[in-house]
Design a protein around this motif. Structure first.
Motif, short mmCIF file in Angstrom:
data_model
loop_
_atom_site.label_atom_id
_atom_site.label_comp_id
_atom_site.label_asym_id
_atom_site.label_seq_id
_atom_site.Cartn_x
_atom_site.Cartn_y
_atom_site.Cartn_z
N VAL A 237 0.84 -1.20 0.00
CA VAL A 237 0.00 0.00 0.00
C VAL A 237 0.87 1.25 0.00
N GLY A 238 1.93 1.21 0.80
CA GLY A 238 2.85 2.34 0.83
C GLY A 238 3.47 2.63 -0.53
N GLU A 239 3.81 1.58 -1.25
CA GLU A 239 4.38 1.75 -2.59
C GLU A 239 3.36 2.32 -3.56
N LEU A 240 2.09 1.92 -3.41
CA LEU A 240 1.04 2.51 -4.23
C LEU A 240 0.89 4.00 -3.93
N VAL A 241 0.97 4.35 -2.64
CA VAL A 241 0.85 5.76 -2.26
C VAL A 241 2.01 6.56 -2.82
N ARG A 242 3.21 6.02 -2.74
CA ARG A 242 4.35 6.72 -3.33
C ARG A 242 4.11 6.97 -4.81
N GLU A 243 3.64 5.96 -5.51
CA GLU A 243 3.35 6.12 -6.94
C GLU A 243 2.24 7.13 -7.15
N GLY A 244 1.24 7.10 -6.27
CA GLY A 244 0.14 8.05 -6.37
C GLY A 244 0.59 9.48 -6.16
N ILE A 245 1.54 9.68 -5.25
CA ILE A 245 2.10 11.01 -5.03
C ILE A 245 2.87 11.48 -6.25
N GLU A 246 3.66 10.60 -6.79
CA GLU A 246 4.45 10.96 -7.98
C GLU A 246 3.54 11.29 -9.17
N GLY A 247 2.41 10.59 -9.29
CA GLY A 247 1.52 10.79 -10.42
C GLY A 247 0.32 11.67 -10.13
N ASP A 248 0.22 12.19 -8.89
CA ASP A 248 -0.91 13.02 -8.48
C ASP A 248 -2.24 12.32 -8.77
N TRP A 249 -2.37 11.10 -8.28
CA TRP A 249 -3.63 10.38 -8.45
C TRP A 249 -4.69 10.98 -7.53
N MET A 250 -5.90 11.12 -8.02
CA MET A 250 -6.99 11.56 -7.16
C MET A 250 -7.36 10.45 -6.19
N TYR A 251 -7.63 9.26 -6.71
CA TYR A 251 -8.00 8.11 -5.89
C TYR A 251 -6.88 7.09 -5.93
N ILE A 252 -6.53 6.59 -4.75
CA ILE A 252 -5.55 5.52 -4.67
C ILE A 252 -6.27 4.30 -4.08
N PHE A 253 -6.59 3.35 -4.93
CA PHE A 253 -7.23 2.11 -4.50
C PHE A 253 -6.17 1.03 -4.36
N THR A 254 -6.44 0.06 -3.52
CA THR A 254 -5.46 -1.01 -3.30
C THR A 254 -5.77 -2.28 -4.07
N ASP A 255 -7.02 -2.43 -4.51
CA ASP A 255 -7.42 -3.63 -5.23
C ASP A 255 -8.81 -3.38 -5.82
N ASN A 256 -9.32 -4.35 -6.56
CA ASN A 256 -10.61 -4.19 -7.25
C ASN A 256 -11.75 -4.94 -6.58
N GLU A 257 -11.52 -5.43 -5.37
CA GLU A 257 -12.51 -6.30 -4.72
C GLU A 257 -13.88 -5.62 -4.57
N PHE A 258 -13.88 -4.34 -4.27
CA PHE A 258 -15.14 -3.65 -3.99
C PHE A 258 -15.69 -2.87 -5.18
N GLU A 259 -15.04 -3.00 -6.33
CA GLU A 259 -15.50 -2.27 -7.51
C GLU A 259 -16.94 -2.61 -7.88
N PRO A 260 -17.36 -3.89 -7.85
CA PRO A 260 -18.76 -4.19 -8.17
C PRO A 260 -19.74 -3.51 -7.21
N GLY A 261 -19.37 -3.41 -5.94
CA GLY A 261 -20.23 -2.76 -4.98
C GLY A 261 -20.38 -1.28 -5.26
N VAL A 262 -19.28 -0.64 -5.67
CA VAL A 262 -19.34 0.77 -6.03
C VAL A 262 -20.22 0.96 -7.26
N ASP A 263 -20.06 0.07 -8.24
CA ASP A 263 -20.92 0.14 -9.43
C ASP A 263 -22.39 0.02 -9.05
N ALA A 264 -22.69 -0.90 -8.14
CA ALA A 264 -24.08 -1.12 -7.71
C ALA A 264 -24.62 0.10 -6.97
N ARG A 265 -23.77 0.71 -6.17
CA ARG A 265 -24.22 1.90 -5.43
C ARG A 265 -24.61 3.02 -6.38
N TYR A 266 -23.75 3.27 -7.35
CA TYR A 266 -24.06 4.35 -8.28
C TYR A 266 -25.19 3.99 -9.24
#
Length: 283
Positions: A237-266
């Motif tokens: 996760v720390g390495e993802l955050v470092r990459e997110g800082i370097e790339g100015d990511w708005m959202y930093i997710f750690t995996d896709n496990e909850f993506e279907p739930g987010v789709d269902a919510r919206y």
């Protein structure tokens, strides 16, 4: 921030879990890191371990649910490193019981750590990053519970709040050369389920663990505890955050496990609009 070496970061909740993973990944990239935590012994061990790798790090004790202590930690960071370029609002607790059982103290503690410390982090450290004049990044740890109301109410309220605050301030701070990211982790190998070990003395006896063992989220709670025990490595996760800082990511997710739930919510949100489509509002 495409060049991190020589920058200075302040990381809350840095003695263990995600915070330590982020502090480690940044230190490995040549960032000078001030680790902030409420756990004295764990903080000392974390600083000692990172310093042994020749990283330029230090530690400061603070209860981030108290604004004065966060301000004092910022002052100590400036005294030690003379500037701040990166803020990581990571400290978090899984406090707050369910409906009909919560207390004012549990709400105060959960909101204080999970949300108010993030608000104060922007308020206190934003101007310091501006003053350094080198650009910067503010990363705040929310959760997938900041997109899906799958936990107890207090935790969900605070994490939705962190997402909203980050989205709101991103365009504002972009004009000042400061990027804003929100980290939304899934199941990470941390001590989040034992949060009450750090309840401050002023609230002792009045705060319960997040009560997910009852009601509609019971099955999720049981699954979550096992998933966390076998969760993603915090250093990843720390390495993802470092990459997110370097790339100015708005959202930093750690995996896709909850993506279907987010789709269902919206999808549900969209259906709410469909219910009134074609109607002319009364004026």
């Amino acid at each position: 921030m495409d060049k991190l070496e020589g920058k200075v970061a302040f990381v809350t909740g840095a003695a263990s879990g995600i915070g330590l993973g982020i502090a480690t990944a940044l230190a490995q990239a040549g960032v000078k890191v001030m680790l902030c935590d409420i756990e004295k012994d764990a903080l000392a061990r974390a600083v000692e371990a990172l310093a042994a790798t020749n990283a330029d790090v230090d530690g400061v004790l603070a209860d981030v649910s108290l604004k004065a202590e966060l301000q004092a930690a910022a002052d100590k960071t400036i005294a030690r490193f003379h500037k701040v370029n990166i803020l990581v609002n990571n400290a978090g607790v899984g406090g707050g019981a369910g409906y009909g059982e919560w207390t004012d103290a549990s709400w105060d503690w959960t909101i204080g750590v999970n949300l108010m410390s993030v608000i104060w982090g922007f308020e206190i450290f934003g101007p310091l990053i501006e003053k350094a004049g080198e650009g910067g990044q503010i990363v705040s740890t929310a959760s997938m519970a900041g997109h899906l109301p799958i936990t107890g109410p207090a935790y969900a309220v605070t994490k939705f709040g962190v997402v909203a605050l980050s989205e709101n301030l991103r365009p504002v701070l972009a004009e000042k050369g400061i990027g804003v990211s929100v980290l939304c982790p899934g199941f990470i190998r941390t001590n989040i389920m034992e949060s009450t070990r750090n309840v401050p003395s002023r609230l002792a006896g009045n705060v319960e663990e997040q009560d997910m063992a009852k009601g509609p989220v019971k099955a999720f709670a049981e699954m979550a505890r096992k998933a966390i025990e076998n969760g993603i490595d915090p250093l990843y996760v720390g390495e993802l955050v470092r990459e997110g800082i370097e790339g100015d990511w708005m959202y930093i997710f750690t995996d896709n496990e909850f993506e279907p739930g987010v789709d269902a919510r919206y999808k549900g949100v969209k259906e709410g609009f469909d219910m009134i489509r074609g109607r002319e509002p009364a004026r």
